[in-house]
Design a protein around this motif. Structure first.
Motif, short mmCIF file in Angstrom:
data_model
loop_
_atom_site.label_atom_id
_atom_site.label_comp_id
_atom_site.label_asym_id
_atom_site.label_seq_id
_atom_site.Cartn_x
_atom_site.Cartn_y
_atom_site.Cartn_z
N PHE A 224 39.10 47.46 32.92
CA PHE A 224 39.64 47.55 34.27
C PHE A 224 39.92 49.00 34.67
CE2 PHE A 224 40.78 43.21 33.04
CZ PHE A 224 40.35 42.52 34.13
N LYS A 225 39.10 49.91 34.16
CA LYS A 225 39.34 51.32 34.48
C LYS A 225 39.08 51.64 35.95
CE LYS A 225 34.74 52.82 33.24
NZ LYS A 225 33.93 53.63 32.41
N ASP A 226 38.23 50.84 36.61
CA ASP A 226 37.93 51.06 38.02
C ASP A 226 38.84 50.25 38.94
OD1 ASP A 226 35.90 52.76 37.31
OD2 ASP A 226 34.38 51.16 37.31
N PHE A 227 39.86 49.62 38.38
CA PHE A 227 40.76 48.78 39.15
C PHE A 227 41.57 49.61 40.13
CE2 PHE A 227 44.97 46.78 39.61
CZ PHE A 227 44.58 45.61 40.21
N GLU A 228 41.58 49.20 41.39
CA GLU A 228 42.38 49.84 42.43
C GLU A 228 43.36 48.81 42.98
OE1 GLU A 228 42.42 53.00 43.38
OE2 GLU A 228 40.91 53.49 41.89
N PHE A 229 44.59 49.23 43.15
CA PHE A 229 45.60 48.30 43.65
C PHE A 229 45.37 47.93 45.10
CE2 PHE A 229 47.59 49.95 39.88
CZ PHE A 229 48.18 48.82 39.36
N GLU A 230 44.62 48.73 45.82
CA GLU A 230 44.28 48.40 47.19
C GLU A 230 43.37 47.18 47.25
OE1 GLU A 230 43.97 51.63 46.01
OE2 GLU A 230 45.86 52.25 46.91
N ASP A 231 42.67 46.87 46.12
CA ASP A 231 41.80 45.70 46.07
C ASP A 231 42.60 44.40 46.06
OD1 ASP A 231 39.64 47.36 46.04
OD2 ASP A 231 39.29 47.20 43.88
N ARG B 22 36.03 43.15 52.10
CA ARG B 22 35.25 44.21 52.71
C ARG B 22 34.47 44.99 51.65
NH1 ARG B 22 39.23 46.91 55.22
NH2 ARG B 22 39.21 45.39 56.88
N LYS B 23 35.10 45.27 50.53
CA LYS B 23 34.44 46.00 49.44
C LYS B 23 33.31 45.16 48.83
CE LYS B 23 35.42 48.22 45.03
NZ LYS B 23 36.46 48.49 44.02
N GLN B 24 33.56 43.87 48.63
CA GLN B 24 32.54 43.01 48.03
C GLN B 24 31.34 42.86 48.97
OE1 GLN B 24 32.61 42.07 44.88
NE2 GLN B 24 34.56 43.13 44.75
N LEU B 25 31.59 42.74 50.26
CA LEU B 25 30.49 42.62 51.21
C LEU B 25 29.68 43.90 51.30
CD1 LEU B 25 32.14 40.63 54.13
CD2 LEU B 25 30.49 39.80 52.47
N ALA B 26 30.33 45.04 51.16
CA ALA B 26 29.62 46.32 51.25
C ALA B 26 28.79 46.57 50.01
CB ALA B 26 30.63 47.45 51.44
N GLU B 27 29.22 46.09 48.84
CA GLU B 27 28.52 46.38 47.60
C GLU B 27 27.41 45.39 47.27
OE1 GLU B 27 31.49 46.58 44.58
OE2 GLU B 27 32.25 48.51 45.27
N ASN B 28 27.47 44.17 47.77
CA ASN B 28 26.54 43.13 47.38
C ASN B 28 25.24 43.26 48.18
OD1 ASN B 28 25.26 40.80 46.56
ND2 ASN B 28 27.13 39.59 46.60
#
Length: 150
Positions: free
Chosen positions: A59-66, A74-80
Protein backbone atom coordinates in the motif's frame (compact mmCIF):
# COMPACT_ATOMS: atom_id res chain seq x y z
CA UNK A 1 -8.99 25.94 3.61
CA UNK A 2 -10.38 29.47 3.48
CA UNK A 3 -10.73 29.81 -0.29
CA UNK A 4 -14.28 31.09 -0.17
CA UNK A 5 -13.69 34.01 2.21
CA UNK A 6 -13.73 37.35 0.45
CA UNK A 7 -11.96 40.57 1.40
CA UNK A 8 -15.04 42.04 3.09
CA UNK A 9 -15.55 38.95 5.26
CA UNK A 10 -11.87 38.95 6.21
CA UNK A 11 -12.04 42.61 7.28
CA UNK A 12 -15.20 41.87 9.28
CA UNK A 13 -13.45 38.97 11.04
CA UNK A 14 -10.44 41.14 11.92
CA UNK A 15 -12.66 43.92 13.30
CA UNK A 16 -14.68 41.37 15.27
CA UNK A 17 -11.49 39.80 16.69
CA UNK A 18 -10.17 43.21 17.76
CA UNK A 19 -13.50 44.01 19.44
CA UNK A 20 -13.70 40.65 21.25
CA UNK A 21 -10.07 40.17 22.33
CA UNK A 22 -8.80 43.73 22.31
CA UNK A 23 -5.68 45.02 20.56
CA UNK A 24 -3.34 44.02 23.42
CA UNK A 25 -4.46 40.33 23.64
CA UNK A 26 -4.97 39.76 19.89
CA UNK A 27 -1.31 38.89 19.04
CA UNK A 28 -1.24 36.27 21.83
CA UNK A 29 -4.53 34.74 20.61
CA UNK A 30 -3.19 34.58 17.03
CA UNK A 31 0.01 32.85 18.22
CA UNK A 32 -1.97 30.33 20.25
CA UNK A 33 -4.30 29.58 17.35
CA UNK A 34 -1.44 29.13 14.86
CA UNK A 35 0.42 26.89 17.35
CA UNK A 36 -2.71 24.76 17.79
CA UNK A 37 -3.17 24.43 14.01
CA UNK A 38 0.49 23.38 13.59
CA UNK A 39 0.09 20.72 16.30
CA UNK A 40 -3.08 19.34 14.70
CA UNK A 41 -1.36 19.15 11.29
CA UNK A 42 1.69 17.43 12.78
CA UNK A 43 -0.56 14.96 14.62
CA UNK A 44 -2.51 14.11 11.45
CA UNK A 45 0.69 13.68 9.40
CA UNK A 46 2.19 11.35 12.01
CA UNK A 47 -1.07 9.37 12.11
CA UNK A 48 -1.01 9.05 8.31
CA UNK A 49 2.60 7.85 8.39
CA UNK A 50 1.77 5.31 11.12
CA UNK A 51 -1.13 3.96 9.06
CA UNK A 52 1.03 3.73 5.91
CA UNK A 53 3.79 1.88 7.81
CA UNK A 54 1.25 -0.55 9.32
CA UNK A 55 -0.37 -1.30 5.96
CA UNK A 56 2.90 -2.53 4.50
CA UNK A 57 4.73 -2.14 1.22
CA UNK A 58 1.80 -3.22 -0.97
CA UNK A 59 0.00 0.00 0.00
CA UNK A 60 2.91 2.35 -0.63
CA UNK A 61 0.85 4.26 -3.24
CA UNK A 62 -2.11 4.62 -0.86
CA UNK A 63 -3.48 8.17 -0.66
CA UNK A 64 -5.97 9.18 1.98
CA UNK A 65 -7.77 11.34 -0.56
CA UNK A 66 -8.80 8.06 -2.23
CA UNK A 67 -11.08 7.37 0.73
CA UNK A 68 -13.40 10.06 -0.64
CA UNK A 69 -15.78 8.09 -2.91
CA UNK A 70 -15.93 10.79 -5.58
CA UNK A 71 -12.14 11.06 -5.80
CA UNK A 72 -11.76 7.28 -5.85
CA UNK A 73 -14.23 6.79 -8.70
CA UNK A 74 -12.76 9.71 -10.65
CA UNK A 75 -9.28 8.18 -10.32
CA UNK A 76 -10.48 4.71 -11.34
CA UNK A 77 -12.30 6.06 -14.38
CA UNK A 78 -9.27 8.06 -15.47
CA UNK A 79 -6.87 5.11 -15.14
CA UNK A 80 -8.96 2.30 -16.66
CA UNK A 81 -8.33 1.96 -20.42
CA UNK A 82 -11.38 -0.27 -21.04
CA UNK A 83 -13.69 2.35 -19.59
CA UNK A 84 -12.09 5.07 -21.71
CA UNK A 85 -12.72 2.98 -24.82
CA UNK A 86 -16.31 2.29 -23.77
CA UNK A 87 -16.93 5.97 -22.97
CA UNK A 88 -15.64 7.06 -26.38
CA UNK A 89 -17.85 4.55 -28.24
CA UNK A 90 -21.06 5.48 -26.40
CA UNK A 91 -22.85 8.71 -27.27
CA UNK A 92 -25.39 9.34 -24.51
CA UNK A 93 -27.03 12.34 -26.21
CA UNK A 94 -27.63 10.36 -29.39
CA UNK A 95 -29.15 7.47 -27.43
CA UNK A 96 -31.44 9.79 -25.46
CA UNK A 97 -32.58 11.56 -28.64
CA UNK A 98 -33.35 8.23 -30.31
CA UNK A 99 -35.42 7.06 -27.34
CA UNK A 100 -37.26 10.39 -27.12
CA UNK A 101 -38.03 10.33 -30.83
CA UNK A 102 -39.23 6.73 -30.58
CA UNK A 103 -41.57 7.63 -27.72
CA UNK A 104 -42.87 10.72 -29.51
CA UNK A 105 -43.38 8.76 -32.73
CA UNK A 106 -41.21 11.06 -34.82
CA UNK A 107 -38.70 9.82 -37.34
CA UNK A 108 -35.05 10.24 -36.40
CA UNK A 109 -32.02 9.54 -38.52
CA UNK A 110 -30.66 6.19 -37.50
CA UNK A 111 -33.96 4.87 -36.12
CA UNK A 112 -35.99 2.74 -38.51
CA UNK A 113 -39.68 1.93 -38.27
CA UNK A 114 -38.88 -1.70 -37.52
CA UNK A 115 -37.10 -0.76 -34.31
CA UNK A 116 -40.04 1.31 -33.06
CA UNK A 117 -42.94 -0.63 -31.53
CA UNK A 118 -46.21 -0.58 -33.44
CA UNK A 119 -48.11 1.24 -30.69
CA UNK A 120 -45.51 3.99 -30.69
CA UNK A 121 -45.13 4.69 -34.42
CA UNK A 122 -48.85 5.09 -34.99
CA UNK A 123 -49.79 1.80 -36.65
CA UNK A 124 -52.50 0.04 -34.79
CA UNK A 125 -52.04 -3.59 -33.94
CA UNK A 126 -55.48 -4.08 -32.53
CA UNK A 127 -54.62 -2.55 -29.14
CA UNK A 128 -55.27 0.94 -27.85
CA UNK A 129 -52.85 3.70 -28.74
CA UNK A 130 -51.57 4.73 -25.32
CA UNK A 131 -49.69 7.80 -26.53
CA UNK A 132 -52.69 9.56 -28.03
CA UNK A 133 -55.05 11.51 -25.82
CA UNK A 134 -58.41 9.94 -25.31
CA UNK A 135 -61.60 11.71 -26.16
CA UNK A 136 -62.48 14.40 -23.69
CA UNK A 137 -65.82 13.77 -21.99
CA UNK A 138 -68.65 16.21 -22.52
CA UNK A 139 -69.11 18.87 -19.89
CA UNK A 140 -72.29 17.27 -18.57
CA UNK A 141 -70.75 13.81 -18.22
CA UNK A 142 -69.54 13.21 -14.72
CA UNK A 143 -66.90 10.65 -13.91
CA UNK A 144 -68.14 7.63 -11.98
CA UNK A 145 -68.23 8.15 -8.23
CA UNK A 146 -66.37 5.62 -6.13
CA UNK A 147 -67.26 5.90 -2.44
CA UNK A 148 -64.40 3.61 -1.43
CA UNK A 149 -61.81 5.78 -3.14
CA UNK A 150 -62.73 8.94 -1.23
Amino acid sequence: MFNDIGALELVALVVLAVLIFGPDKLPKVIQDASRFIRKVRAFSESAKEDIRSELGPEFKDFEFEDLNPKAFIRKQLAENEDLKELRSSFDLKKEINEVADAVNGTEHSGVSDTSVPAAVNGSSSGGPDLLKKGETPARDDRPPFDADAT
